[in-house]
Motif scaffolding. Structure first.
Motif, PDB file in Angstrom:
ATOM      1  N   ARG A 142       0.859  -1.188   0.000  1.00  0.00           N
ATOM      2  CA  ARG A 142       0.000   0.000   0.000  1.00  0.00           C
ATOM      3  C   ARG A 142       0.885   1.223   0.000  1.00  0.00           C
ATOM      4  O   ARG A 142       1.906   1.252   0.694  1.00  0.00           O
ATOM      5  CB  ARG A 142      -0.910   0.024   1.228  1.00  0.00           C
ATOM      6  N   LEU A 143       0.511   2.231  -0.759  1.00  0.00           N
ATOM      7  CA  LEU A 143       1.308   3.448  -0.879  1.00  0.00           C
ATOM      8  C   LEU A 143       0.520   4.634  -0.339  1.00  0.00           C
ATOM      9  O   LEU A 143      -0.594   4.919  -0.805  1.00  0.00           O
ATOM     10  CB  LEU A 143       1.691   3.688  -2.343  1.00  0.00           C
ATOM     11  N   ILE A 144       1.101   5.320   0.651  1.00  0.00           N
ATOM     12  CA  ILE A 144       0.487   6.501   1.241  1.00  0.00           C
ATOM     13  C   ILE A 144       1.487   7.654   1.122  1.00  0.00           C
ATOM     14  O   ILE A 144       2.619   7.540   1.592  1.00  0.00           O
ATOM     15  CB  ILE A 144       0.125   6.275   2.721  1.00  0.00           C
ATOM     16  N   PRO A 145       1.119   8.762   0.493  1.00  0.00           N
ATOM     17  CA  PRO A 145       2.069   9.877   0.339  1.00  0.00           C
ATOM     18  C   PRO A 145       2.290  10.627   1.638  1.00  0.00           C
ATOM     19  O   PRO A 145       1.417  10.664   2.512  1.00  0.00           O
ATOM     20  CB  PRO A 145       1.391  10.770  -0.707  1.00  0.00           C
ATOM     21  N   ILE A 146       3.474  11.265   1.744  1.00  0.00           N
ATOM     22  CA  ILE A 146       3.802  12.107   2.894  1.00  0.00           C
ATOM     23  C   ILE A 146       3.899  13.578   2.513  1.00  0.00           C
ATOM     24  O   ILE A 146       3.630  14.442   3.336  1.00  0.00           O
ATOM     25  CB  ILE A 146       5.115  11.626   3.552  1.00  0.00           C
ATOM     26  N   ASP A 147       4.283  13.910   1.279  1.00  0.00           N
ATOM     27  CA  ASP A 147       4.356  15.318   0.868  1.00  0.00           C
ATOM     28  C   ASP A 147       3.088  16.051   1.270  1.00  0.00           C
ATOM     29  O   ASP A 147       1.978  15.536   1.101  1.00  0.00           O
ATOM     30  CB  ASP A 147       4.518  15.430  -0.654  1.00  0.00           C
ATOM     31  N   SER A 148       3.238  17.263   1.776  1.00  0.00           N
ATOM     32  CA  SER A 148       2.067  17.999   2.265  1.00  0.00           C
ATOM     33  C   SER A 148       1.032  18.200   1.166  1.00  0.00           C
ATOM     34  O   SER A 148      -0.175  18.105   1.413  1.00  0.00           O
ATOM     35  CB  SER A 148       2.492  19.353   2.845  1.00  0.00           C
ATOM     36  N   GLU A 149       1.497  18.444  -0.066  1.00  0.00           N
ATOM     37  CA  GLU A 149       0.556  18.664  -1.167  1.00  0.00           C
ATOM     38  C   GLU A 149      -0.243  17.399  -1.470  1.00  0.00           C
ATOM     39  O   GLU A 149      -1.455  17.456  -1.700  1.00  0.00           O
ATOM     40  CB  GLU A 149       1.305  19.116  -2.424  1.00  0.00           C
ATOM     41  N   HIS A 150       0.426  16.256  -1.466  1.00  0.00           N
ATOM     42  CA  HIS A 150      -0.258  15.019  -1.851  1.00  0.00           C
ATOM     43  C   HIS A 150      -1.088  14.447  -0.717  1.00  0.00           C
ATOM     44  O   HIS A 150      -2.115  13.797  -0.960  1.00  0.00           O
ATOM     45  CB  HIS A 150       0.768  14.019  -2.382  1.00  0.00           C
ATOM     46  N   VAL A 151      -0.682  14.700   0.515  1.00  0.00           N
ATOM     47  CA  VAL A 151      -1.546  14.377   1.645  1.00  0.00           C
ATOM     48  C   VAL A 151      -2.826  15.193   1.547  1.00  0.00           C
ATOM     49  O   VAL A 151      -3.936  14.677   1.732  1.00  0.00           O
ATOM     50  CB  VAL A 151      -0.822  14.636   2.981  1.00  0.00           C
TER      51      VAL A 151
END
Length: 385
Positions: A142-151
């Protein structure tokens, strides 16, 4: 209770991730870390987190020295060590906060091993987005983004619904030179380019913010992460950096994630696997978000973004050329070997001079990365003549 491997524990995202793990001892156990050249931080991190069993560093000499100092821990080194760290640790979550191409192989390995991958390494999707999505579509990890924009985008799309979203609007501070004309940037120094007006980041990402290459990368990330067409992703200059991104709904309303420019929130949202309260700010017009300001992005003012979008559209190994050339050009600028405005020229030269390969695997991407760096070295040498 998640057992966590943290890659890049000594960097900006890594140190803030440590804060989040420490804040939630009922949710996370830190099992292994990697650090870059800041090996002096290892003893402090090990003292702070007694649960750590394994550590990866860059240099063999540091690995050997630390192994003697901490005989009860297991130490690895180098790029291969990062993969061994993932393979040998009994974990179900990997946080990839590495910078640069070094983060690509750990991303692929984490997904192959069916881990929950919290991803801050932009390059993984820029370089290997096709491979990453191939693994995801095959049901791996599973892939969860961390970048503030993508969160922010993930939160907003969950709230609005994919079928009810018309456009993704990625906000950009514009970096330290957002109010300068291009002709005023010829003599920019590294110290000036590193002085980001709102965020405190590492050197490489700070320069990418100054050229806006980071925003080109973020558009590519959004396209891969959310399976979203480029023509429905827009960039907005937002100097205050409080609106982390927006979604324009088919109802004509704007949905925004608004908070202070601090990465603790996005990291916590990712590590909590979206188990986090969120209510967007909804307005009819962008002007209704006052006192915050927005202005249209000018692609001629920031040509790095166009280079990124063309690389994404080309597919194959073009993203690896883009990233490898950009990394090399950024460090050439930081070392005083290349003027600021020639960062984009060096990347464009590499994209134009290296062959496009459509059928890719990791080996192809690694070879392309090396070739892109060599192309920039030729460009730098030629610029001295």
């Amino acid at each position: 209770m998640r057992q966590v491997v943290l890659l890049g524990a000594s960097g900006s995202i890594g140190t803030q991730t440590l804060d989040i793990i420490e804040k939630h001892p009922d949710r996370f156990v830190l099992k292994a870390i990697s650090v870059g050249h800041q090996v002096d931080k290892v003893p402090l991190i090990l003292k702070r987190f007694p649960s750590i069993e394994k550590v990866c560093v860059i240099e063999l000499k540091d690995k050997e020295r630390l192994q003697k100092a901490f005989p009860l821990h297991e130490f690895y080194f180098g790029d291969e060590g990062l993969l061994r760290l993932i393979d040998s640790t009994s974990s179900d979550m990997v946080v990839n906060a590495l910078v640069g191409f070094a983060g690509v192989a750990p991303t692929l390995r984490s997904l192959e091993k069916d881990k929950i991958l919290c991803l801050a390494n932009k390059e993984s999707l820029v370089v290997a987005g096709e491979l990453v999505n191939g693994l995801r579509q095959a049901g791996h990890g599973r892939l969860i983004p961390i970048d503030s924009e993508h969160v922010a985008i993930a939160k907003l799309l969950d709230y609005v619904g994919l079928d009810q979203a018309a456009e993704i609007l990625i906000t950009a501070s514009g970096g330290p030179f957002r109010d300068r004309k291009r002709e005023e940037l010829a003599d920019i120094t590294p110290l000036q380019a590193l002085a980001h007006p709102t965020w405190r980041m590492g050197k490489k990402i700070s320069i990418d913010s100054a050229t806006m290459m980071n925003k080109g990368f973020e558009v590519i990330e959004a396209a891969y992460l959310f399976n979203w067409p480029l023509e429905r992703i827009k960039i907005l200059i937002h100097p205050e950096s409080h609106v982390h991104s927006l979604v324009l709904g088919k109802d004509g309303k704007y949905y925004a994630d608004v908070s202070a420019p601090d990465m603790h929130g996005p990291i916590e949202y990712a590590l909590m696997e979206k188990d986090y309260p969120f209510i967007p700010v909804i307005e009819d017009r962008l002007s209704d978000y006052a006192p915050f300001h927005f202005r249209l992005f000018d692609p001629q003012r920031f040509p790095a973004v166009d280079l990124a979008l063309k690389a994404y559209s080309s597919g194959g190994n073009a993203g690896a050329i883009l990233n490898g050339a950009n990394e090399a050009a950024v460090y050439s600028f930081l070392n005083g070997e290349l003027p600021f405005l020639q960062i984009e020229e060096a990347v464009g030269y590499a994209l134009a001079s290296l062959p496009l390969i459509k059928g890719i695997d990791y080996r192809t991407l690694k070879e392309t990365d090396a070739a892109a760096r060599q192309a920039v070295a030729r460009f730098v040498e030629g610029s001295k003549d």
